[in-house]
Scaffold this motif. Structure first.
Motif, short mmCIF file in Angstrom:
data_model
loop_
_atom_site.label_atom_id
_atom_site.label_comp_id
_atom_site.label_asym_id
_atom_site.label_seq_id
_atom_site.Cartn_x
_atom_site.Cartn_y
_atom_site.Cartn_z
N GLY A 124 0.85 -1.20 0.00
CA GLY A 124 0.00 0.00 0.00
C GLY A 124 0.87 1.23 0.00
N VAL A 125 0.37 2.29 -0.61
CA VAL A 125 1.17 3.50 -0.75
C VAL A 125 0.36 4.72 -0.29
N ALA A 126 0.97 5.53 0.57
CA ALA A 126 0.35 6.81 0.96
C ALA A 126 1.43 7.88 0.90
N ILE A 127 1.03 9.03 0.38
CA ILE A 127 1.97 10.11 0.15
C ILE A 127 1.39 11.40 0.71
N LEU A 128 2.24 12.22 1.32
CA LEU A 128 1.80 13.54 1.75
C LEU A 128 1.84 14.45 0.53
N ALA A 129 0.68 14.88 0.10
CA ALA A 129 0.62 15.76 -1.08
C ALA A 129 -0.67 16.54 -1.05
N ALA A 130 -0.64 17.72 -1.66
CA ALA A 130 -1.83 18.57 -1.72
C ALA A 130 -2.62 18.24 -2.98
N ALA A 131 -3.94 18.22 -2.84
CA ALA A 131 -4.80 17.89 -3.98
C ALA A 131 -4.63 18.91 -5.11
N GLU A 132 -4.28 20.15 -4.76
CA GLU A 132 -4.12 21.20 -5.77
C GLU A 132 -2.80 21.07 -6.53
N HIS A 133 -1.88 20.29 -5.98
CA HIS A 133 -0.55 20.13 -6.60
C HIS A 133 -0.16 18.66 -6.54
N LEU A 134 -0.84 17.83 -7.31
CA LEU A 134 -0.58 16.39 -7.24
C LEU A 134 0.80 16.07 -7.84
N PRO A 135 1.55 15.20 -7.14
CA PRO A 135 2.91 14.89 -7.60
C PRO A 135 2.95 13.70 -8.56
N PHE A 136 2.01 13.67 -9.50
CA PHE A 136 1.97 12.55 -10.45
C PHE A 136 1.95 13.08 -11.87
N SER A 137 2.59 12.32 -12.75
CA SER A 137 2.63 12.74 -14.14
C SER A 137 1.23 12.62 -14.76
N ALA A 138 1.02 13.32 -15.86
CA ALA A 138 -0.28 13.32 -16.52
C ALA A 138 -0.66 11.90 -16.95
N GLU A 139 -1.94 11.59 -16.85
CA GLU A 139 -2.50 10.32 -17.34
C GLU A 139 -1.93 9.11 -16.63
N ALA A 140 -1.56 9.28 -15.35
CA ALA A 140 -0.92 8.20 -14.61
C ALA A 140 -1.91 7.16 -14.07
N PHE A 141 -3.19 7.51 -13.95
CA PHE A 141 -4.15 6.62 -13.27
C PHE A 141 -5.34 6.27 -14.16
N ASP A 142 -5.89 5.06 -13.91
CA ASP A 142 -7.13 4.65 -14.58
C ASP A 142 -8.33 5.34 -13.92
N LEU A 143 -8.20 5.59 -12.62
CA LEU A 143 -9.36 6.06 -11.86
C LEU A 143 -8.89 7.00 -10.74
N VAL A 144 -9.59 8.12 -10.60
CA VAL A 144 -9.37 9.01 -9.45
C VAL A 144 -10.62 9.00 -8.60
N TYR A 145 -10.43 8.75 -7.31
CA TYR A 145 -11.53 8.65 -6.35
C TYR A 145 -11.36 9.76 -5.34
N CYS A 146 -12.42 10.53 -5.10
CA CYS A 146 -12.31 11.66 -4.18
C CYS A 146 -13.59 11.74 -3.36
N PHE A 147 -13.51 11.30 -2.11
CA PHE A 147 -14.70 11.17 -1.27
C PHE A 147 -14.56 12.09 -0.07
N SER A 148 -15.53 12.98 0.11
CA SER A 148 -15.54 13.90 1.27
C SER A 148 -14.21 14.64 1.42
N THR A 149 -13.73 15.17 0.32
CA THR A 149 -12.45 15.87 0.34
C THR A 149 -12.57 17.26 -0.27
N LEU A 150 -13.36 17.38 -1.34
CA LEU A 150 -13.43 18.66 -2.06
C LEU A 150 -13.90 19.80 -1.16
N GLU A 151 -14.72 19.49 -0.15
CA GLU A 151 -15.17 20.56 0.75
C GLU A 151 -14.05 21.04 1.66
N HIS A 152 -12.95 20.29 1.72
CA HIS A 152 -11.84 20.64 2.62
C HIS A 152 -10.68 21.33 1.92
N VAL A 153 -10.61 21.24 0.60
CA VAL A 153 -9.41 21.75 -0.08
C VAL A 153 -9.43 23.28 -0.15
#
Lengths: 277, 55
Positions: A124-153
């Motif tokens: 399993g992998v967890a990284i400290l990163a801000a949603a506004e500045h994701l440390p991943f290259s473009a098109e890196a994932f098949d799926l992005v899941y965001c649950f109860s987070t957008l109200e906090h950013v």
């Protein structure tokens, strides 16, 4: 969506029953959520909420079922980014279901708990990163899941742009957030007036014996805005299967009135969006 | 939490989105373009721009 994802069969909640965490993980979870529910939000029955968090994977299994129903396929074999992973419940369940799941959050204590869970899980992998500045290259994932987070950013528009950026073409985004038109504040777990102005909200929270500070960290969200942001970022909104019956929110005696309001205006207490790129 | 090869392939600088490289002693990631080092603390990559070390 992906050649790697087999057709959906059965439900995950029934298949992968959550296991108990080692004592050191439980202790950290307990300390973390006691600070949140007892100190930050002063919820009267905080011990029950903390207890539930020790087995948060139970709830996450149901959310994974819902996600898979929305996608129309299992997450097995997919690369999944969980934006705002918290203490990692969903990431754990997605990984157990065979996804390559990565979680990001800005809370160091939460990410440390994710790391302890990963140790216990053997992966399993967890990284400290801000949603506004994701440390991943473009098109890196098949799926992005965001649950109860957008109200906090801090920046909702930048977060949506980043989430769309890191999804591959043909991939999907699943967003779930409280609706500003809802009658319930899910963090404080209180009846709430839709779109209550902040000054009134602070006064109301004091009246209910709650620390008002946390409300200042929350951004009220509307479906139309999130859909617009997604489209502007290059995603298209996809249809979702019906979500079943409306859950009862709190034991409010106003519930029949609230339910009538939801039905009359066709409002859901939550915004749930599936988008594809 | 080991930094595996697949993760290394998709990690980038959160600021410029350019390539980063793992330091030799695996204590962080360097972005040459931004002259920043993102530390790995207790096995957790800290990919926060405001917590990166200036090189």
């Amino acid at each position: 969506m992906s050649a790697g994802g087999p057709a959906l069969e059965g439900t995950r909640a029934a298949a992968g029953s959550p296991r108990a965490w080692p004592e050191r993980v439980c202790r950290r979870l307990s300390e973390y959520y006691t600070r949140y529910y007892r100190d930050t939000l002063r919820i009267p029955d905080w011990p029950a909420l903390v207890e539930a968090r020790l087995a948060e994977e139970t709830h996450e299994a149901m959310r994974l079922d819902r996600l898979e129903a929305a996608l129309g396929l299992a997450v097995t074999g997919l690369s999944v980014l969980n934006v705002g992973c918290g203490t990692g419940g969903f990431t754990v369940m997605a990984r157990r279901a065979g996804a390559a799941a990565v979680g990001v959050d800005t809370e160091p204590e939460a990410v440390e708990i994710c790391r302890l869970k990963a140790e216990a899980e053997g992966g399993g992998v967890a990284i400290l990163a801000a949603a506004e500045h994701l440390p991943f290259s473009a098109e890196a994932f098949d799926l992005v899941y965001c649950f109860s987070t957008l109200e906090h950013v801090a920046d909702v528009a930048a977060t949506v742009r980043e989430m769309v950026r890191v999804v591959r073409p043909g991939g999907a985004l699943y967003l779930h957030a409280p609706n500003a038109l809802g009658c319930y504040e899910g963090h404080y777990k209180l009846f709430w007036l839709p779109r209550m102005p902040r000054a009134l909200a602070r006064w109301y929270l004091r009246l209910r014996g709650r620390p008002p500070g946390f409300v200042d960290t929350l951004t009220p969200l509307l479906r139309g805005r999130l859909e617009r942001l997604l489209r502007d970022a290059g995603a298209r909104i996809a249809p979702l299967p019906a979500a079943g019956t409306l859950p009862r929110e709190s034991g409010s005696p106003l519930w029949p009135v609230i339910r009538a309001y939801y039905r009359l205006f066709r409002i859901s207490p939550h915004i749930e969006i599936l988008a594809r790129k | 939490m080991a930094i595996d090869k697949e993760l290394l392939e998709i990690l980038c600088c959160p600021q410029c989105k350019g390539d980063i490289r793992l330091t030799e002693n695996e204590d962080g990631f360097i972005c040459e373009a931004c002259k920043l080092k993102y530390p790995i603390k207790d096995g957790i990559p800290v990919m926060l721009i405001d917590q990166a070390e200036k090189l």
